[in-house]
Design a protein around this motif. Structure first.
Motif, PDB file in Angstrom:
ATOM      1  N   ASN A 103       0.880  -1.658  -0.161  1.00  0.00           N
ATOM      2  CA  ASN A 103       0.265  -0.209  -0.025  1.00  0.00           C
ATOM      3  C   ASN A 103       1.017   1.047  -0.001  1.00  0.00           C
ATOM      4  N   GLY A 105       1.734   3.113   1.913  1.00  0.00           N
ATOM      5  CA  GLY A 105       2.820   3.988   3.010  1.00  0.00           C
ATOM      6  C   GLY A 105       3.909   2.491   3.119  1.00  0.00           C
TER       7      GLY A 105
ATOM      8  N   GLY B  45      -3.873   0.866   8.233  1.00  0.00           N
ATOM      9  CA  GLY B  45      -3.003   2.670   7.834  1.00  0.00           C
ATOM     10  C   GLY B  45      -3.821   3.435   9.433  1.00  0.00           C
ATOM     11  N   THR B  48      -0.820   5.880  10.952  1.00  0.00           N
ATOM     12  CA  THR B  48      -0.384   6.517   9.191  1.00  0.00           C
ATOM     13  C   THR B  48       0.060   8.301  10.445  1.00  0.00           C
ATOM     14  N   ASN B  50       3.575  11.415   9.371  1.00  0.00           N
ATOM     15  CA  ASN B  50       4.542  11.828   8.778  1.00  0.00           C
ATOM     16  C   ASN B  50       5.616  11.856   9.531  1.00  0.00           C
ATOM     17  N   GLU B  54       6.816  12.142   4.881  1.00  0.00           N
ATOM     18  CA  GLU B  54       5.442  11.003   4.265  1.00  0.00           C
ATOM     19  C   GLU B  54       4.789  10.122   5.301  1.00  0.00           C
ATOM     20  N   ALA B  55       4.047  10.405   4.800  1.00  0.00           N
ATOM     21  CA  ALA B  55       3.201   9.394   5.188  1.00  0.00           C
ATOM     22  C   ALA B  55       3.149   7.969   5.394  1.00  0.00           C
ATOM     23  N   GLY B 104      -5.896   8.050  10.872  1.00  0.00           N
ATOM     24  CA  GLY B 104      -5.076   7.655   9.761  1.00  0.00           C
ATOM     25  C   GLY B 104      -4.948   8.687   8.516  1.00  0.00           C
ATOM     26  N   SER B 108      -2.371  10.579   5.958  1.00  0.00           N
ATOM     27  CA  SER B 108      -2.568  10.208   4.098  1.00  0.00           C
ATOM     28  C   SER B 108      -2.939  11.031   3.785  1.00  0.00           C
ATOM     29  N   GLU B 111      -0.718  14.127   2.614  1.00  0.00           N
ATOM     30  CA  GLU B 111      -0.070  13.912   2.085  1.00  0.00           C
ATOM     31  C   GLU B 111      -0.329  13.964   0.702  1.00  0.00           C
ATOM     32  N   PHE B 112      -1.010  13.358   0.274  1.00  0.00           N
ATOM     33  CA  PHE B 112      -1.838  12.871  -0.922  1.00  0.00           C
ATOM     34  C   PHE B 112      -2.503  13.868  -1.608  1.00  0.00           C
ATOM     35  N   ASN B 131      -5.210   3.191   4.049  1.00  0.00           N
ATOM     36  CA  ASN B 131      -6.242   2.636   4.997  1.00  0.00           C
ATOM     37  C   ASN B 131      -8.075   2.804   4.949  1.00  0.00           C
TER      38      ASN B 131
END
Lengths: 290, 155
Positions: A103, A105, B45, B48, B50, B54-55, B104, B108, B111-112, B131
């Motif tokens: 995935n 991450g 996820g 999650t 950072n 980065e996540a 999470g 995510s 960052e996306f 996630n």
């Protein structure tokens, strides 16, 4: 019962890393992405006490796009692999392998080196795609620096010399196309139960001049589907035909039983994945007018 | 060994076992319980955070590899009593049910959206592959992400 605290050592060059890892009295385990190692308790495995972090070794980092070869450092993450090779016609199979494994991450943490060296990890997308590219591995051990084909490395992976490190994967540059097909139990985020990675160089008539097909996750270690490669050489790269021919060569595999799927099913789905890989290949060729 | 890192802008020193996961350190040592302890294998996820921009799942990161790292958790993603656009969108679209996946998801998706401020619905779904939500069926979460206008970004 009190367990001893762990220990992390750090090193910034491969020569010192090899010496430290080869010294069995130190009991060091190499660590980088850590996505496999840190899950040891979930596999009911003992957690190592002492680790040698490879993350500071510059020689293991980066992707070099040369004229004749592409070199992929062992510390390259799956995401970096996909991002860097995006648009490189020959390596779309690798882009897909890196960009769809696990995935988002995990892709930002897991490394190419870890995918190659994790002996118990059968569902390795990167390994399968590298195998289709006929990658060699640049390695170093106490005996010195050398090169071994990924195919040979995988056969001896569990019995490599103490302290050996994979520095990078080296792929020859060719006029070719590649594709990567994987089957997960859900749409995304699972380990694939079967992987087919395809490399093809077309002859002037548009037929398969050289074809390599690597299969992952069906058995404990990825391997080439040599009988299918021989049967498809000289043929049209037609998905339906490839699937039909693949059905005649399933005897090369003994599927592994695991919690996500049984071995018979893993083998059963291979022709379909071959078809998907060839569909992808055809679409790539049409887009680039090959 | 002492590991020095920054968490939500604050310098921290960790003297525990370097094999401890960041998730365990956040929840157990620093009482930052926004990252949730669910699958512990990087698939759900819920943990999650950072790390250096980065996540990533915090359950897969041993503290021993985080010397000098800059960590941002859900607690630190926005100023107190204010929301990021992603958080605001989640509230406006009534996305949160049990709350386990939500931190999470925010990390995510934040960052996306930095990388892809104008995603398609399919791209959002792909980005959410790491996630999991057992409550909502995802569609409202995707609606919320899609509603965020590019001029605002994710943070």
């Amino acid at each position: 019962m009190t367990s001893q605290s762990g220990e992390f050592c750090f090193v910034d060059n491969i020569d010192d890393a090899v010496v430290m890892l080869a010294d069995k009295s130190r009991g060091l385990v190499p660590i980088a992405g850590a996505t496999w190692l840190i899950r040891a308790p979930l596999r009911k495995e003992e957690v190592s006490q002492k680790y040698l972090s490879l993350t500071g070794i510059e020689a293991l980092k980066g992707i070099t796009l040369g004229k004749d070869t592409v070199a992929i450092g062992a510390l390259t993450t799956h995401q970096d692999l996909a991002d860097t090779l995006e648009g490189e016609q020959q390596f779309q199979g690798l882009v897909s392998a890196g960009g769809k494994s696990a995935n988002p991450g995990v892709r930002r943490l897991a490394t190419v080196g870890g995918n190659i060296c994790a002996t118990d990890f059968a569902a390795a997308d990167i390994v399968t795609a590298l195998l289709a590219q006929d990658a060699d591995l640049d390695i170093i051990s106490r005996e010195g620096r050398g090169s071994v084909s990924l195919a040979d490395y995988l056969k001896t992976r569990a019995a490599r010399p103490d302290g050996e490190l994979v520095i990078k994967a080296v792929l020859p540059r060719t006029q070719s196309v590649s594709a990567h097909a994987r089957l997960t139990m859900r749409a995304a985020g699972d380990y694939p139960i079967a992987i087919v990675s395809l490399y093809a160089a077309l002859d002037p008539k548009g037929k398969l001049g050289e074809v390599r097909i690597a299969v992952g996750s069906v058995e404990a270690t990825a391997k080439r589907w040599t009988t299918l490669e021989q049967a498809l050489t000289g043929q049209e790269p037609a998905p339906d035909q490839a699937e039909t021919i693949a059905k005649e060569h399933l005897g090369e595999f003994t599927g592994r039983d695991a919690v996500d799927a049984n071995g018979k099913y893993r083998v059963q789905v291979l022709p379909h994945l071959v078809r998907l890989a060839f569909v992808d290949l055809r679409e790539q060729c049409e887009r680039s007018s090959i | 060994m002492t590991i020095r890192l920054t968490i939500n802008g604050e310098p921290r020193a960790y003297d525990g076992d370097p094999r401890d996961s960041l998730l365990d350190a956040l929840r157990g040592t620093y009482r930052l319980t926004g990252a949730k302890d669910v699958c512990r294998e990087g698939f759900c996820g819920a943990c999650t955070v950072n790390i250096d921009g980065e996540a990533v799942p915090s359950c897969l990161r041993p503290m021993g590899l985080l010397e000098g790292a800059s960590i941002t958790t859900i607690e630190g993603i926005s100023a107190p009593e204010s929301f990021t656009p992603v958080q605001a969108a989640f509230v406006e679209h009534d996305v949160v049910q049990c709350g386990m996946c939500f931190p999470g998801m925010v990390m995510s998706m934040s960052e996306f959206l930095k990388r892809n401020p104008t995603p398609s619905r399919a791209e959002v779904k792909t980005a959410m592959a790491g996630n999991m939500c057992r409550c909502t069926g995802y569609e409202q979460i995707i609606d919320a992400v899609m509603s965020i206008q590019p001029v605002e970004g994710a943070n």
